[in-house]
Design a protein around this motif. Sequence first.
Motif: not given
Lengths: 114, 111
Positions: B38, B36, B43-44
């Motif tokens: 960020x 992921x 947000x992710x």
Amino acid sequence: QQQVRQSPQSLTVWEGETAILNCSYEDSTFDYFPWYWQFPRESPALLIAIRPVSNKKEDGRFTIFFNKREKKLSLHITDSQPGDSATYFCAASAGNTGYQNFYFGKGTSLTVIP
Amino acid sequence: AQTIHQWPVAEIKAVGSPLSLGCTIKGKSSPNLYWYWQATGGTLQQLFYSITVGQVESVVQLNLSASRPKDDQFILSTEKLLLSHSGFYLCAWSPNTGQLYFGEGSKLTVL
């Protein structure tokens, strides 16, 4: 299209009050809804989660209320403490075996004032 | 107990330079692994996922690539960094029962 939406973007409460963080989703096949909290300069940590078979999940001061019909859920933090100040992410996924795709909201930044 | 470790903790790199970030999970065989990204205050965003060794699926195109050379290892890399690559990179694993657990993250600053 944003699969998971959160509101408000930021929230400030006094110590001892109840903070309410809202979340809604689009896909009715989602079957797992975790909430994560993230402190500055740290990675997100799983806080509490719910599956649609329940409409409520409690863990100490943290409670998820779930409304499957409206595709909404909320996280209630009772007796808020300054240490609860963090960004809270609502997420959703589908499928409890094999691969799951996780969708995250944009987060709610909570500040608890002593 | 399962543990997930990311390296390096932080990197400062120049635009156009290469990058390699790593992630190792111990205590769990054949986990689903994820990368992921960020942005600061953001947000992710899921970048890649892998179900098994040698198999990686891309979710978004950000001029990054990922590989899974071993069952317990997930690598994120690029040959040429962009300013937009700055952010917090998180490796995560899932035990196929719905939960997702994050590593401690790698902070990348591209100058």
